[in-house]
Scaffold this active site. Structure first.
Site, short mmCIF file in Angstrom:
data_model
loop_
_atom_site.label_atom_id
_atom_site.label_comp_id
_atom_site.label_asym_id
_atom_site.label_seq_id
_atom_site.Cartn_x
_atom_site.Cartn_y
_atom_site.Cartn_z
N HIS A 102 45.61 29.25 36.73
CA HIS A 102 44.77 28.06 36.66
C HIS A 102 43.32 28.48 36.48
CE1 HIS A 102 45.39 23.70 37.25
NE2 HIS A 102 44.07 23.71 37.38
N ALA B 60 45.50 24.93 32.76
CA ALA B 60 46.51 25.74 33.44
C ALA B 60 47.31 26.54 32.42
CB ALA B 60 47.44 24.85 34.25
N ASP C 203 34.24 38.51 26.78
CA ASP C 203 34.68 38.21 28.14
C ASP C 203 35.68 39.27 28.60
OD1 ASP C 203 34.63 36.86 30.51
OD2 ASP C 203 36.05 35.30 29.91
#
EC number: 2.7.11.1
Length: 1001
Positions: A36, A41, A151
């Site tokens: 999540h 999700a 990221d």
């Protein structure tokens, strides 16, 4: 796709082809939530068509910022479609259903952060090297295609069952390199990303920095600055030194690798391709290092889930037998186990500014993706978790594979007294079958905790998301302003170029018109000259014919008169015989006729010579007149070109000033907006920090209130503990009293028993009274000590928190001051660079003007020189032809217009400059007018009887002939040609430029 399109719209064919039209709920079954984050999700699922296990990331694009969410979904899908590499997650498709995108990818066991979460200790160096090597290969592939992940962290590095490393979570990725967006997860973010809007663009080396932080995370279980507020960590990363490995147990290769990745200056940082050649990842290591690590982790996950299962069974068993009032040691043990499992939470949580991130580095995903890219635990793919997790709203029951088929079966190793379980072989087969479909390295508690934290920490997540949104909005505003000003600048430049081009076209048209006008004037003059020459020749011929007729008439009269005179003379002389008279008369007539014939021939010869001479003079004068006209026309054209060039240069200078003013105005506008945005950003950062401080203080106060509320229970427990100790002491004393009493009663006489018992009773009472006093004292001391300790501990916590918050606030102020100074320095540098560009452009323009003026002057000089040379050649050719014909230059050039007007009426008017220029072009005039053809000899010939007269007349004629002979012409011209040539060659340019004509005399 334009950002203004409605979220979910598939009208654009380029967007529509990104998504499958099938209903995903019919294609995928057995969905189980395994992760999540703020994006939504992640689910485990089966593909009904192929029975393949997949991971599905559900992302909603409804609600606030729906368009931005939709754009982020499109960007991620496009990114996933572009990449295909063994070390990047495999993309299988994307579906849309009810404002939710179903992003389907391959299923992985979990992430590198899950390894830390399960084992509660750092990874070994060879394991870190293996994971880093796989991640580097994926990054090198991305960077070779000008893609940036943005990221990279342990939570986004996934592992498959065969030990393959996969890069995942491309929601923050950039399709272009370099980029300048504020994107990523705070603790892993490179300095140039944090300062992207302030200092410019960055490239794939930001992923290298994040990989270095990930190595520290795998080596120390958490990234640097993880115990700091996420916003404060951003400020710290931006202005402080790079982090390093803390422990000394790591090899020099590993240390050097991390230090290389964490160079503060991007230019000093190696690329992913260069790092693939580093010895840290090239060192020999077992091929099964990751497979073994994954297997150990799966076993540990199974044990942890079994432990949870046994606890639940124990609680249910105790409730069934003893009721719900069972607390004490089992409860404490469970708490201790809980601390062991979530050690990162309890050890960091109190200092963790973002509670939702305080689980471990893996869940630490307040991903600062551009907005919903902010996949908090975009362990998207960790998605890929393990043992069956049965979701029931907020509750999670995590079952082992064995327990899925045998829910009531206890573990034979821990509960040997339970009834016999089914055969071990069948249980192993069932376990293998389920593992094949849902193997994982994530514990059920991690999934549950992740969901709970996502629900609880929405305020902090919204603050970070709002900050990212503000940074991105500021960047969009600045880019929009820059694009607007650039368009205005381009429009202004086009307008100036158009004006300049229009002026140049007008000038070219004017020059072309002037040239045509000059050509027409020259053609007209040539026709006029031809007509004038014809008229001039006809006029002389008519005059000569008239003179010839007059001469012949005069000869006839003279002949007749002479004949009569001769007859009279013969008549007077009677002595001469008639025959002799006739002979003498015939001879005189014949002589006179011969003389008249010679005179007529001389006249015709002189007339012919005069005609040729005058025609030659006329042609020469026409040639000079044409040359003067050519000079006037060339001078007019050159002056026109000079004027046009001056006007063009004046316009260029005006345009330069206009562009300079516009550039400085635009720069001032951009800098002013940048200052306003920085001010707004700093105000927002300060507001967020103050809100964070208040929230931390509020949480601490709430914690202290809970401690105070729980203190009576704690005191009661300790009081019961002291009471129990007192009871035990009393029991011991009672037993001792009974033993002593029995001993004394046996050893003393019976009559003394009463006194002994009384004495023992008093002693027992006294000791019990002392014990009671000690009990009361212990209770009072415990109460006062516990209250004091609680107050001191709470006060110490308050002081520590205040110091920490003050340090973070000072760090923020220092960061903002640095940003302001950098912005001011950048503005000064931009102004200085613009001034240099403008001055350089002005210098180049002035140099261009000077070069054009010099080129124009050279062209002017060359035109004049070539004109004069051509005219000189024409004059020289004409004079050479005249010399060949026997005419002297002196004679040709010594005829004044006044003298010419006597013999050619109207010629004097023609002799003036047709263009109105200066009059005298023809050199020196003749000494005097020519004698009239009617009087060729002054005094005339002597009477035929006097031969001397004839001789004198002939001598005069011969003199005239000699003077007009070629030899005489050459002699008279020999002394003056050099002088004339010199006069032609001096001050050529100045004479034409000043408007004077050159005379070739």
């Amino acid at each position: 796709m334009p950002s203004t399109s409605r979220a979910g719209s598939l009208k654009d064919p380029d967007v529509a082809e990104l998504f499958f039209r099938d209903d995903p709920e019919k294609l995928f079954s057995d969905l189980r939530e395994i992760g999540h984050g703020s994006f939504g999700a992640v689910y485990f699922a089966h593909d009904a068509r192929t029975s393949e296990v997949v991971a599905i990331k559900k992302m909603s694009y409804s609600g606030k910022q729906s368009n931005e969410k939709w754009q982020d979904i499109i960007k991620e899908v496009k990114f996933l479609q572009r990449i295909q590499h063994p070390n990047s997650i495999e993309y299988k498709g994307c579906y849309l259903r009810e404002h939710t995108a179903w992003l389907v990818m391959e299923y992985c066991l979990g992430s590198a952060s899950d390894l830390l979460e399960v084992h509660k200790k750092p990874l070994q160096e060879i394991e870190i090297a293996a994971i880093t090597h796989g991640a580097l290969q994926g990054l090198a592939y991305l960077h070779s295609h000008n893609l940036i992940h943005r990221d990279i962290k342990a939570g986004n590095i996934l592992l498959t069952e065969p030990g393959q490393v996969k890069l995942a979570d491309f929601g923050s990725a950039s399709i272009v390199s370099p980029a300048n967006s504020f994107v990523g997860t705070p603790y892993w973010m490179a300095p140039e990303v944090i300062l992207a809007m302030d200092e410019g663009q960055y490239d794939g080396k930001v992923d290298v920095w994040s990989l270095g932080i990930t190595c520290v995370e795998l080596a120390e279980r958490k990234p640097p600055l993880f115990n700091m507020n996420a916003m404060s960590a951003l400020y710290h990363i931006a202005q402080n030194e790079s982090p390093t490995l803390q422990s000394t147990e790591w090899s020099d290769y590993f240390r050097n690798f991390v230090d290389s990745c964490l160079h503060k200056i991007p230019q000093d940082r190696p690329t992913s391709d260069e790092l693939l050649k580093h010895m840290f990842v090239l060192r020999e290591r077992p091929e099964t290092v990751l497979i073994d690590l994954i297997q150990r982790t799966k076993d540990a996950v199974r044990e942890l889930d079994n432990l949870q299962y046994r606890k639940m069974k124990k609680l249910l068993f105790q409730e069934a037998h003893n009721g719900p009032a069972v607390e004490t040691q089992e409860e404490d043990e469970e708490q201790e186990h809980g601390v062991g499992r979530t050690g990162t939470v309890n050890s960091i949580g109190s200092n963790q500014s973002i509670p939702s991130m305080s689980i471990s580095a893996s869940s630490q995903s307040s991903s600062v993706n551009s907005l919903p890219d902010a996949s908090d635990d975009k362990s998207e793919l960790d998605m890929m978790e393990g043992d069956h997790t049965v979701m029931s709203n907020s509750s999670v029951i995590h079952l082992k594979p064995e327990e899925e088929n045998y829910p009531e079966e206890p573990d034979p190793r821990t509960r040997p007294s339970e009834p016999q379980s089914p055969p071990q072989v069948s249980r192993h087969k069932s376990h293998y079958r389920n593992r094949e479909h849902f193997a994982t390295i994530r514990t059920a508690s991690l999934v549950t905790r992740q969901i709970q934290e996502h629900e609880q920490d929405s305020e902090l997540r919204e603050q970070m998301s709002g900050y990212k949104r503000m940074r991105r909005q500021h960047q969009k505003q600045l880019m929009a302003l820059e694009n607007k000003l650039k368009a205005e600048m381009d429009e202004h430049r086009l307008r100036l170029d158009k004006d300049l081009e229009t002026q140049r076209n007008n000038f070219a048209a004017e020059i072309e018109k002037l040239v045509k006008k000059h050509q027409a004037a020259m053609e007209k003059e040539l026709k006029l000259m031809a007509n004038e020459e014809k008229k001039f020749q006809q006029h002389i011929q008519a005059q000569q014919k008239k003179e010839l007729n007059s001469f012949l008439e005069s000869q006839k009269r003279e002949y007749k008169l002479r004949k009569e005179q001769l007859k009279e003379e013969l008549n007077e002389n009677q002595s001469t015989p008639k025959k002799e008279k006739q002979e003498w008369l015939s001879k005189q007539k014949e002589n006179f006729q011969h003389f008249q014939a010679e005179e007529e021939a001389n006249l015709l010869r002189r007339q012919r010579q005069y005609l040729e001479l005058e025609c030659r003079r006329f042609k020469r004068r026409m040639l000079l007149s044409r040359h003067n006209l050519e000079q006037d026309l060339v001078r007019e054209e050159l002056n026109k070109r000079q004027t046009q060039k001056d006007l063009e240069h004046a316009m260029l200078l005006r345009q330069h000033e206009s562009m300079q003013e516009l550039e400085f105005r635009h720069l001032n506008t951009i800098q002013r907006m940048r200052c306003e945005l920085i001010k707004l950003q700093h105000q927002t950062e300060l507001t967020n920090q103050l809100e964070y401080n208040k929230r931390r203080e509020r949480e601490l106060r709430r914690k202290h209130v809970m401690e105070v509320r729980q203190q009576p229970k704690s005191l009661k427990s300790k009081e019961l503990q002291i009471k129990k100790q007192f009871q035990d002491t009393c029991k011991i004393q009672t037993r001792q009293y009974k033993a002593l009493r029995n001993h004394l009663l046996k050893s003393t006489p019976k009559n003394e028993h009463k006194a002994v018992l009384k004495r023992l009773k008093e002693e027992q009472t006294r000791k019990l009274a002392i014990l009671a006093e000690q009990y009361d004292h212990s209770i009072n001391e415990m109460l006062s000590t516990q209250a004091l300790r609680l107050d001191e501990a709470q006060e110490a916590e308050c002081q520590v928190l205040k110091m920490q918050l003050q340090q973070e606030l000072e760090l923020l102020n220092a960061y903002q001051s640095k940003i302001k100074m950098q912005a001011e320095a950048q503005h000064e540098r931009e102004i200085r660079e613009l001034e240099q560009r403008v001055s350089l452009r002005r210098a180049l323009l002035e140099q261009k003007i000077e070069e054009e003026m010099l080129a124009l002057q050279n062209e002017r000089t060359e035109r004049i020189r070539s004109l004069l040379e051509r005219q000189a050649r024409e004059i020289e050719a004409f004079d050479s032809e005249s010399m060949r014909l026997g005419f002297s230059n002196m004679i040709l050039s010594n005829l004044s217009p006044e003298a010419f007007s006597h013999s050619y009426p109207g010629a004097s008017g023609w002799s003036h400059n047709p263009t109105g220029g200066p009059g005298p072009h023809w050199g020196h005039p003749m000494a005097g007018p020519p004698q009239a053809w009617g009087h060729p000899m002054q005094g005339g010939p002597q009477p035929w009887g006097h031969p001397s007269g004839s001789v004198q007349g002939v001598s005069r004629g011969s003199t005239m002939g000699v003077r007009n002979s070629p030899q005489a012409l050459r002699r008279t011209a020999s002394g003056g040609r050099t002088e004339q040539g010199m006069s032609r060659s001096t001050s050529v340019t100045s004479q034409i430029s000043n408007g004077s004509h050159m005379s070739y005399t």
